[in-house]
Write an enzyme that holds these catalytic residues in place. Structure first.
Site, PDB file in Angstrom:
ATOM      1  N   TYR A 238      -2.195  -4.442 -13.145  1.00  0.00           N
ATOM      2  CA  TYR A 238      -2.328  -2.966 -13.330  1.00  0.00           C
ATOM      3  C   TYR A 238      -3.491  -2.703 -14.127  1.00  0.00           C
ATOM      4  O   TYR A 238      -3.787  -3.438 -15.024  1.00  0.00           O
ATOM      5  CB  TYR A 238      -1.044  -2.706 -14.258  1.00  0.00           C
ATOM      6  CG  TYR A 238      -0.013  -1.834 -13.378  1.00  0.00           C
ATOM      7  CD1 TYR A 238      -0.380  -0.493 -13.496  1.00  0.00           C
ATOM      8  CD2 TYR A 238       1.100  -2.120 -12.911  1.00  0.00           C
ATOM      9  CE1 TYR A 238       0.447   0.495 -12.956  1.00  0.00           C
ATOM     10  CE2 TYR A 238       1.918  -1.290 -12.032  1.00  0.00           C
ATOM     11  CZ  TYR A 238       1.593   0.020 -12.061  1.00  0.00           C
ATOM     12  OH  TYR A 238       2.399   0.760 -11.298  1.00  0.00           O
TER      13      TYR A 238
ATOM     14  N   GLU B  48      -4.281   1.044 -15.387  1.00  0.00           N
ATOM     15  CA  GLU B  48      -4.264   2.243 -15.675  1.00  0.00           C
ATOM     16  C   GLU B  48      -5.376   2.749 -16.575  1.00  0.00           C
ATOM     17  O   GLU B  48      -5.596   2.083 -17.508  1.00  0.00           O
ATOM     18  CB  GLU B  48      -2.773   2.818 -16.381  1.00  0.00           C
ATOM     19  CG  GLU B  48      -1.915   2.982 -15.145  1.00  0.00           C
ATOM     20  CD  GLU B  48      -0.641   3.575 -16.040  1.00  0.00           C
ATOM     21  OE1 GLU B  48      -0.660   3.951 -17.161  1.00  0.00           O
ATOM     22  OE2 GLU B  48       0.472   3.633 -15.110  1.00  0.00           O
TER      23      GLU B  48
ATOM     24  N   ASP C 242     -14.811  18.149   2.217  1.00  0.00           N
ATOM     25  CA  ASP C 242     -13.797  17.427   2.789  1.00  0.00           C
ATOM     26  C   ASP C 242     -14.483  16.311   4.001  1.00  0.00           C
ATOM     27  O   ASP C 242     -14.317  17.001   4.913  1.00  0.00           O
ATOM     28  CB  ASP C 242     -12.630  17.724   3.004  1.00  0.00           C
ATOM     29  CG  ASP C 242     -11.376  16.434   3.350  1.00  0.00           C
ATOM     30  OD1 ASP C 242     -12.036  15.578   3.281  1.00  0.00           O
ATOM     31  OD2 ASP C 242     -10.145  17.005   3.309  1.00  0.00           O
TER      32      ASP C 242
ATOM     33  N   THR D 227     -11.747  10.327   2.624  1.00  0.00           N
ATOM     34  CA  THR D 227     -11.049   9.025   2.898  1.00  0.00           C
ATOM     35  C   THR D 227     -12.004   7.980   3.014  1.00  0.00           C
ATOM     36  O   THR D 227     -13.026   8.259   3.259  1.00  0.00           O
ATOM     37  CB  THR D 227     -10.246   9.141   3.997  1.00  0.00           C
ATOM     38  OG1 THR D 227     -10.836   9.416   4.914  1.00  0.00           O
ATOM     39  CG2 THR D 227      -8.981  10.080   3.788  1.00  0.00           C
TER      40      THR D 227
ATOM     41  N   LYS E 185     -11.858   6.245   7.534  1.00  0.00           N
ATOM     42  CA  LYS E 185     -11.977   6.576   8.997  1.00  0.00           C
ATOM     43  C   LYS E 185     -13.665   6.073   9.388  1.00  0.00           C
ATOM     44  O   LYS E 185     -13.587   4.959   9.624  1.00  0.00           O
ATOM     45  CB  LYS E 185     -11.958   8.050   8.968  1.00  0.00           C
ATOM     46  CG  LYS E 185     -10.481   8.581   8.638  1.00  0.00           C
ATOM     47  CD  LYS E 185     -10.243  10.133   8.410  1.00  0.00           C
ATOM     48  CE  LYS E 185      -8.535  10.272   8.094  1.00  0.00           C
ATOM     49  NZ  LYS E 185      -8.539  11.605   7.608  1.00  0.00           N
TER      50      LYS E 185
ATOM     51  N   ARG F  27      -7.611   1.440   3.547  1.00  0.00           N
ATOM     52  CA  ARG F  27      -6.850   2.806   3.529  1.00  0.00           C
ATOM     53  C   ARG F  27      -7.216   3.121   1.855  1.00  0.00           C
ATOM     54  O   ARG F  27      -6.578   2.582   1.178  1.00  0.00           O
ATOM     55  CB  ARG F  27      -5.158   2.730   3.722  1.00  0.00           C
ATOM     56  CG  ARG F  27      -4.958   2.274   4.801  1.00  0.00           C
ATOM     57  CD  ARG F  27      -5.457   3.085   5.983  1.00  0.00           C
ATOM     58  NE  ARG F  27      -4.802   4.347   6.194  1.00  0.00           N
ATOM     59  CZ  ARG F  27      -4.356   4.876   7.393  1.00  0.00           C
ATOM     60  NH1 ARG F  27      -4.423   4.001   8.461  1.00  0.00           N
ATOM     61  NH2 ARG F  27      -3.833   6.242   7.350  1.00  0.00           N
TER      62      ARG F  27
HETATM   63  C1  LIG Z   1      -7.628  12.349   7.057  1.00  0.00           C
HETATM   64  C2  LIG Z   1      -7.749  13.594   6.218  1.00  0.00           C
HETATM   65  C3  LIG Z   1      -7.216  13.800   4.828  1.00  0.00           C
HETATM   66  C4  LIG Z   1      -6.179  12.909   4.403  1.00  0.00           C
HETATM   67  O1  LIG Z   1      -6.026  11.574   4.461  1.00  0.00           O
HETATM   68  P1  LIG Z   1      -4.687  10.659   4.312  1.00  0.00           P
HETATM   69  O2  LIG Z   1      -5.305   9.579   3.643  1.00  0.00           O
HETATM   70  O3  LIG Z   1      -4.016  10.825   5.564  1.00  0.00           O
HETATM   71  O4  LIG Z   1      -3.972  11.526   3.144  1.00  0.00           O
HETATM   72  C5  LIG Z   1      -7.737  14.807   4.227  1.00  0.00           C
HETATM   73  N1  LIG Z   1      -8.626  15.667   4.932  1.00  0.00           N
HETATM   74  C6  LIG Z   1      -9.257  15.470   6.082  1.00  0.00           C
HETATM   75  C7  LIG Z   1     -10.201  16.404   6.359  1.00  0.00           C
HETATM   76  C8  LIG Z   1      -8.766  14.225   6.759  1.00  0.00           C
HETATM   77  O5  LIG Z   1      -9.438  14.194   7.950  1.00  0.00           O
END
Ligand SMILES: *Cc1c(COP(=O)(O)O)cnc(C)c1O
Length: 422
Positions: free
Chosen positions: A56, A58, A202, A228, A231, A237
């Site tokens: 942990y 925090e 984003d 994220t 991807k 993750r």
């Molecule tokens: C995948 C994605 C997210 C969210 O990600 P999670 O890990 O699934 O919550 C947010 N914004 C965009 C543009 C994404 O492609």
């Protein structure tokens, strides 16, 4: 067999172990075209599966609420520094649990419930967390949504500017989940500056392309960058929020204690490993190959009479409108999965059909490029897709099984991190 091996799971919980092994084999045998998915390295898997899950932490390095941070502090600091170096940003927070909580933290940092925010609408290619009505971001904020033009399938920045001038949002989100074209960060930055909004880029889908120099970077244009890590960036993750120094404190406070408790230290370590991998010269080759493969696959589909939204792709992603083929996205995706080709059904802009039975399919090349497929393999994939879609219309299941067999034969030649055949 799964890599790293899981003999202890097999002894303790054979049922779950068997399901993990089946999933590993499935990922090995299929052509995985879901554009938000990838294959992480065994190094990333090992870090994710480490004893760091026991800890942990925090707070932030040097300012924790728990003792015993001698090593975790160093790990998190290294992850932050690697993110700063790779993306050329002044500040990075690597603690968000995933992309959606990362975006929520941005709202918490800059807006109050009821404030106006602006983002791309989900059916036009945006994300739930950019203000779509069913999301908390659409319920708790006054969300104004932009889309793409019906005739081009592309963003119209004049339209975005007009909307921003009229609505004066506090936050403007750019980026999304089904955008096949380059995002013009400088143009968005100009609009945000004009209306006094914070621009949030984003880059969840394209972070790996940006890190590898295959898509322009929002650094220096967007005050806030969320992504994220799992991807195209090919990490565990997780998520990161990056920003100028000006916004650092507000964002850190929003993540903890605003929204989250303890960070997932095992994920932080795996993010650090992934960022190290993404800083290697080979990752630049990977990012450019992802784009080259998408262009080749898009071209091969176009040649077979498929209708690509916006007419093609600049990045890793292809959105296909199947109206001309006379089949819905959902039955097509299901048939393709049976044929060993995994992708997802998706709305297309101005889709006349319902979201759970839309007109399109969405696919991309991040995962197959990691496996080592090149442009020379894309015509065969397009041909299999075409055959499978034709077979779906005729309910020819034998044809789908034959294609799955051929797909398996091709993929057997391409090693997969996370799986070994011996
Ligand atoms: C995948 C994605 C997210 C969210 O990600 P999670 O890990 O699934 O919550 C947010 N914004 C965009 C543009 C994404 O492609």
């Amino acid at each position: 067999m799964h890599q790293p091996p899981i003999p202890h799971v097999a002894r303790t919980d054979p049922e779950i172990a068997s399901l993990i092994e089946h999933e590993a084999r499935r990922e090995f045998e299929k052509i995985r075209l879901i554009p938000s998915e990838n294959y992480v390295s065994v190094a990333v898997l090992e870090a994710s599966g480490s004893v760091l899950t026991n800890k942990y932490s925090e707070g932030y390095p040097g300012r924790r609420y728990y003792e015993g941070q001698q090593f975790v502090d160093v790990i998190e600091t290294m992850a932050v520094q690697r993110a700063q170096a790779l993306f050329g940003v002044e500040h990075a927070n690597v603690q968000p649990y995933s992309g959606s909580p990362a975006n929520l933290a941005v709202y918490l940092a800059f807006a109050q419930p009821g404030d106006t925010i602006m983002g791309m609408s989900l059916p036009m290619g945006g994300h739930l967390t950019h203000g779509w009505p069913v999301s908390v971001t659409g319920k708790w904020f006054r969300s104004v949504q932009y889309g793409v033009r019906a005739d081009t399938g592309r963003l119209d920045l004049d339209e975005v500017r007009d909307l921003a001038r009229r609505e004066r949002p506090k936050l403007i989100f750019c980026g999304g989940t089904a955008i096949p074209r380059t995002i013009d960060f400088p143009a968005f930055a100009e609009i945000a500056a004009e209306v006094g909004a914070v621009l949030v880029a984003d880059i969840a889908h394209i972070a790996g392309l940006i890190a590898g120099g295959a898509h322009p970077s929002p650094a220096g244009h967007a005050g806030v960058i969320t992504t994220t890590t799992h991807k195209t960036l090919r990490g565990p993750r997780g998520a990161m929020i990056m920003s100028t120094a000006e916004h650092a404190k507000a964002l850190d406070k929003a993540v903890f204690p605003g929204l989250q408790g303890g960070p997932h230290d095992h994920t932080t370590a795996a993010i650090a490993v992934a960022l190290h991998e993404a800083a290697q010269p080979g990752f630049r080759d990977y990012a450019h190959q992802v784009v080259a493969n998408a262009r080749a696959l898009g071209g091969a589909l176009t040649a077979r009479g498929y209708d690509l939204v916006s007419g093609g792709t600049d990045n890793h992603l292809i959105l296909v409108d199947l109206t001309r083929q006379g089949i819905g996205g959902k039955p097509a995706a299901r048939a393709l999965d049976r044929a060993g080709i995994e992708l997802n059904y998706n709305t297309v802009p101005y889709d006349p059909r319902k979201p759970f039975d839309p007109s399109g399919i969405r696919l991309g090349t991040p995962a197959i490029t990691t496996r080592g497929l090149g442009e020379e393999h894309m015509p065969a994939i397009a041909a299999w897709m075409d055959d499978a879609i034709a077979a779906a219309a005729k309910e020819d299941e034998a044809a789908l099984d034959r294609i799955a067999h051929e797909v398996r034969d091709l993929m057997a030649a391409f090693p997969m991190a996370g799986w070994t055949t011996v």
